[in-house]
Enzyme design. Structure first.
Site, short mmCIF file in Angstrom:
data_model
loop_
_atom_site.label_atom_id
_atom_site.label_comp_id
_atom_site.label_asym_id
_atom_site.label_seq_id
_atom_site.Cartn_x
_atom_site.Cartn_y
_atom_site.Cartn_z
N LYS A 1 0.80 -1.19 0.00
CA LYS A 1 0.00 0.00 0.00
C LYS A 1 0.86 1.27 0.00
O LYS A 1 0.39 2.35 -0.31
CB LYS A 1 -0.87 0.04 1.27
CG LYS A 1 -1.76 -1.15 1.45
CD LYS A 1 -2.43 -1.07 2.85
CE LYS A 1 -3.11 -2.34 3.18
NZ LYS A 1 -3.54 -2.39 4.59
N GLU B 1 7.43 2.73 -6.52
CA GLU B 1 7.71 2.20 -5.18
C GLU B 1 7.92 3.36 -4.21
O GLU B 1 8.40 4.43 -4.59
CB GLU B 1 8.95 1.29 -5.28
CG GLU B 1 9.43 0.68 -3.99
CD GLU B 1 8.44 -0.23 -3.28
OE1 GLU B 1 7.31 0.22 -3.04
OE2 GLU B 1 8.82 -1.36 -2.92
N ASP C 1 14.92 -0.03 0.58
CA ASP C 1 15.78 -0.25 1.75
C ASP C 1 16.91 -1.19 1.30
O ASP C 1 17.92 -0.74 0.78
CB ASP C 1 14.92 -0.80 2.89
CG ASP C 1 15.68 -0.95 4.19
OD1 ASP C 1 16.90 -0.70 4.22
OD2 ASP C 1 15.08 -1.34 5.21
N PHE D 1 13.91 4.75 10.27
CA PHE D 1 12.57 4.28 9.94
C PHE D 1 11.66 5.50 9.75
O PHE D 1 11.42 6.26 10.67
CB PHE D 1 12.01 3.35 11.01
CG PHE D 1 10.79 2.64 10.52
CD1 PHE D 1 10.90 1.51 9.72
CD2 PHE D 1 9.52 3.13 10.81
CE1 PHE D 1 9.77 0.89 9.22
CE2 PHE D 1 8.39 2.51 10.31
CZ PHE D 1 8.51 1.37 9.52
N VAL D 2 11.17 5.66 8.52
CA VAL D 2 10.39 6.86 8.20
C VAL D 2 8.92 6.50 7.95
O VAL D 2 8.61 5.39 7.52
CB VAL D 2 10.98 7.61 6.98
CG1 VAL D 2 12.38 8.11 7.29
CG2 VAL D 2 10.99 6.75 5.73
N ARG E 1 0.12 6.68 7.62
CA ARG E 1 0.15 6.78 6.15
C ARG E 1 -0.42 8.12 5.67
O ARG E 1 -0.05 8.62 4.62
CB ARG E 1 -0.70 5.67 5.51
CG ARG E 1 -0.13 4.28 5.64
CD ARG E 1 -0.88 3.34 4.69
NE ARG E 1 -0.70 1.95 5.03
CZ ARG E 1 0.32 1.18 4.65
NH1 ARG E 1 1.28 1.69 3.93
NH2 ARG E 1 0.39 -0.09 5.00
P1 5GP Z 1 13.45 -3.66 0.72
O1 5GP Z 1 13.09 -4.92 -0.01
O2 5GP Z 1 14.00 -2.60 -0.20
O3 5GP Z 1 14.37 -3.94 1.87
O4 5GP Z 1 12.12 -3.15 1.43
C1 5GP Z 1 11.29 -2.22 0.85
C2 5GP Z 1 9.98 -2.15 1.59
O5 5GP Z 1 10.16 -2.16 3.01
C3 5GP Z 1 9.30 -0.82 1.27
O6 5GP Z 1 8.46 -0.91 0.16
C4 5GP Z 1 8.52 -0.53 2.56
O7 5GP Z 1 7.29 -1.19 2.51
C5 5GP Z 1 9.36 -1.18 3.64
N1 5GP Z 1 10.26 -0.18 4.26
C6 5GP Z 1 11.60 -0.11 4.17
N2 5GP Z 1 12.09 0.92 4.89
C7 5GP Z 1 11.02 1.54 5.44
C8 5GP Z 1 10.88 2.71 6.29
O8 5GP Z 1 11.82 3.41 6.69
N3 5GP Z 1 9.61 3.03 6.64
C9 5GP Z 1 8.52 2.32 6.25
N4 5GP Z 1 7.34 2.75 6.66
N5 5GP Z 1 8.62 1.22 5.45
C10 5GP Z 1 9.86 0.84 5.05
#
Ligand code: 5GP
Length: 184
Positions: A43, A99, A103, A150-151, A163
């Site tokens: 979402k 996206e 992360d 963490f944002v 959100r």
């Molecule tokens: P990745 O596969 O790149 O490690 O993870 C990406 C997903 O993790 C993002 O689409 C999001 O849903 C979640 N995510 C990663 N970092 C954050 C953050 O700082 N805050 C939030 N709310 N979600 C995050």
């Protein structure tokens, strides 16, 4: 929502509007005269996508995916399960994955590979935020490089909250610790 839950505002509503406008201008330029399938990962990316597509001067179709990463919430495992797939066949089409935040980049790496295997004309990524880790997948269109914190806000949640904030900020650690205390 308690305003004290947000330790620091990183990007105001105005910053985000400017960033999304800049990204939209690049996308408009690169896809001039083409049709584009905008694939939003729900979402988190939904608010970003709503603002982005309204700035696109292109023939846009919208589709949505829901994915869930195996492993713990805190750490992406790179093994992704598609909970909701696209409604359409993307063979021969130009696809832009929208996206919220990259992360580790593992979720997107999997998705790009998966969508490329369906023989589209092209697959590119527009990501609003990229955590400053240095070695992840680099999106073609990027909003901001953000601190490794963490944002929340502007679509990004913690436990489905925050959100709807019009800005993006760093969540105060006390919010997690309260939750951890409650579980104990
Ligand atoms: P990745 O596969 O790149 O490690 O993870 C990406 C997903 O993790 C993002 O689409 C999001 O849903 C979640 N995510 C990663 N970092 C954050 C953050 O700082 N805050 C939030 N709310 N979600 C995050």
């Amino acid at each position: 929502m308690n305003p004290q839950d947000i330790k620091e505002i990183l990007y105001t509503k105005e910053d985000l509007d400017e960033t999304v406008s800049r990204m939209a201008a690049q996308i408009n330029e690169n896809y001039k005269g083409k049709k584009l399938v905008v694939v939003t990962i729900l979402k988190g990316a939904c608010i970003f996508m709503c603002d982005l597509v309204r700035k696109l001067d292109l023939d846009v179709e919208m589709d949505f995916m829901i994915v869930s990463s195996y492993g713990s919430q805190a750490k992406s495992s790179g093994v992704v399960r598609i909970v909701k797939d696209l409604d359409q066949d993307i063979t021969g089409k130009d696809v832009l994955i929208v996206e919220d935040i990259i992360d580790t980049g593992l979720t997107l790496k999997y998705l790009v590979k998966n969508l490329k295997s369906r023989n589209p004309a092209s697959v590119h990524v527009a990501a609003l935020l990229l955590k400053d880790l240095g070695n992840q997948l680099q999106p073609k269109y990027l909003g901001k490089v953000c601190p490794n914190e963490f944002v929340v806000g502007y679509g990004l949640d913690y436990d489905e909250r925050y959100r709807n904030l019009p800005y993006i900020g760093i969540l105060d650690e006390k919010v997690y610790s309260q939750d951890q205390d409650a579980e104990e």
